[in-house]
Design an enzyme around this catalytic site. Structure first.
Site, short mmCIF file in Angstrom:
data_model
loop_
_atom_site.label_atom_id
_atom_site.label_comp_id
_atom_site.label_asym_id
_atom_site.label_seq_id
_atom_site.Cartn_x
_atom_site.Cartn_y
_atom_site.Cartn_z
NE ARG A 58 -20.14 -3.11 4.34
CZ ARG A 58 -20.99 -2.08 4.22
NH1 ARG A 58 -22.21 -2.16 4.70
NH2 ARG A 58 -20.61 -0.97 3.62
CE1 TYR A 111 -17.56 -19.30 23.81
CE2 TYR A 111 -18.45 -17.12 23.36
CZ TYR A 111 -17.56 -18.13 23.07
OH TYR A 111 -16.70 -17.97 22.04
CG ASP A 183 -25.06 -19.16 22.43
OD1 ASP A 183 -25.29 -20.11 21.66
OD2 ASP A 183 -23.92 -18.70 22.64
CE LYS A 208 -17.88 -23.25 18.74
NZ LYS A 208 -18.45 -22.54 19.87
C1 LIG Z 1 -18.15 -21.25 20.29
C2 LIG Z 1 -19.33 -20.61 20.89
C3 LIG Z 1 -19.62 -19.28 20.63
C4 LIG Z 1 -18.72 -18.39 19.81
O1 LIG Z 1 -18.58 -18.81 18.50
P1 LIG Z 1 -17.30 -18.39 17.63
O2 LIG Z 1 -17.70 -18.75 16.26
O3 LIG Z 1 -16.15 -19.14 18.19
O4 LIG Z 1 -17.13 -16.91 17.81
C5 LIG Z 1 -20.76 -18.75 21.20
N1 LIG Z 1 -21.57 -19.50 21.97
C6 LIG Z 1 -21.31 -20.79 22.25
C7 LIG Z 1 -22.25 -21.56 23.10
C8 LIG Z 1 -20.18 -21.39 21.71
O5 LIG Z 1 -19.92 -22.67 21.99
#
Ligand SMILES: *Cc1c(COP(=O)(O)O)cnc(C)c1O
Length: 392
Positions: A58, A111, A183, A208
């Site tokens: 971990r 988001y 983000d 992503k």
């Molecule tokens: C998809 C997304 C997230 C969250 O990611 P997950 O891996 O689905 O938890 C956070 N911020 C943005 C801008 C996203 O597009």
């Protein structure tokens, strides 16, 4: 890693060479998947002093290190921590800076799960939240109260694509002991560097663009030196770690990130420009277009564009939307984005705005432009819009 000592390497070189050391892996090019819980120590002295690179699954393995090293180098931070999803990266980053009694300010374009986290869990833990206009810039100074400890940005917001002016926001809260979290999933460290612009913590939904193939959940958190001890502590106390298999997929995805982003960027801009020329399209929400209200910030702070943007059509009954979306041949209907394949999603802002009203009632549609033949994608959207118009 031996290659990390050279200076001024191109981003493409960092992506292809950082975070792997074939010399330590019997010549194997990519760091293999290290599945581990227990890591053995040779003697009591080593166990007690932790005087070896890894202690427990971990707490890190060569698989997690292989990704951390690349992201830290690209974002220019003190260090990075990995999480099992993008959302857990956001929650861990927020928890690392907030305590009971503190106030969090959130960009109104953020988001939706970020909002739910703030209004649900963080509220229960005694943290209050207020939202602000994503375009507030230096005006954020007027919102700062004595308990304000963190500002959560998402630039651009992943539904409506307003940009946050990080340098203005950072300058406005200087000296207030406020942590700025960004983000950066859309721009990726290739095209946007929030830490260099004045932010303190950067998070990514690695799910992503990093993974890039729609087949793993992943998150990263990178921060400056001042925030690193609290991040290490919180991440450890929450027991977070990313699976070695997913670390491998993220590390593998990063090797081709530059190449993929270049294609996604060019195609999304080209598609946005084409959509902007259609009479039926009410607006195209893409910061790389000169018509976008934040285009000046885009050209100042970004060196390229993400794959994702929105456009809007006149509001019509749901059957028009269904006529368009249900019969798309190439654009899949689904959450997430960042993979090689194109996606389409209607946007509903009713649960996503609180401090700023969206100025119109148009039907917003969000698309992720994948790596299919561009003309095939354009034709798919053109036919979809024709179906929408026929029912509207
Ligand atoms: C998809 C997304 C997230 C969250 O990611 P997950 O891996 O689905 O938890 C956070 N911020 C943005 C801008 C996203 O597009």
């Amino acid at each position: 890693m031996s290659k990390s000592n050279k200076h001024n390497l191109a981003i493409e070189t960092i992506l292809t060479h950082h975070g792997r050391d074939p010399g330590e892996q019997f010549g194997v090019v990519n760091t293999p998947v290290y599945r581990a819980s227990t890591v053995l120590h040779p003697d009591l002295e080593t166990l007690l002093t932790h005087n070896q690179p890894y202690h427990y699954g971990r707490r890190g393995t060569p698989s997690s290190r292989s990704v951390e090293d690349v992201i830290t180098k690209l974002e220019g931070g003190e260090g990075s921590k990995l999480t099992p999803s993008g959302l857990s990266a956001i929650s861990c980053a927020l928890m690392s800076v907030l305590s009971s009694g503190d106030e969090l300010l959130v960009s109104d374009s953020a988001y939706e799960p970020t909002r739910k986290l703030a209004e649900g869990y963080l509220a229960r833990m005694g943290v209050s939240t207020r939202y602000f206009d994503p375009r507030i810039g230096g005006g954020i100074a007027d919102m700062v109260g004595k308990n304000t400890r963190a500002i959560m940005l998402e630039s651009p917001g992943s539904l409506t694509f307003e940009l946050n002016d990080i340098p203005a926001i950072s300058a406005a809260v200087q000296g207030h002991n406020i942590s700025i979290i960004v983000d950066n999933t859309w721009g990726t460290p290739l095209y946007y560097n929030p830490l260099a612009l004045g932010a303190n913590i950067v998070v990514h939904a690695g799910t992503k663009m990093f993974v890039g193939h729609s087949d793993a959940m992943f998150g990263t958190i990178t921060c400056d030196e001042a925030h690193w001890p609290a991040l290490v502590d919180t991440h450890g106390l929450l027991g977070l770690c990313a699976s070695p298999d997913d670390c491998f997929l993220a590390a593998r995805g990063l090797r081709t990130l530059a190449l993929r982003m270049k294609e996604h960027s060019a195609r999304s801009i080209k598609m946005a420009q084409w959509l902007e020329g259609l009479d039926i399209v009410q607006e195209v929400l893409h910061p790389a277009l000169p018509s976008h209200p934040d285009h000046k910030i885009f050209t100042r702070d970004f060196s390229g564009s993400g794959s994702l943007f929105s456009f809007s059509l006149p509001r019509a009954p749901q059957k028009a939307l269904a006529a368009m979306i249900d019969k798309m041949e190439l654009f899949g209907i689904g959450y997430s984005w960042g993979g090689f394949e194109s996606l389409i999603l209607p946007v509903n802002l009713s649960s996503n705005r609180s401090s700023t009203a969206w100025p119109n009632d148009n039907q917003i549609i969000r698309i992720h432009i994948g790596l299919e033949g561009f003309e095939d994608l354009r034709a798919d959207i053109e036919a979809g819009i024709a179906r929408y118009r026929a029912v509207m």
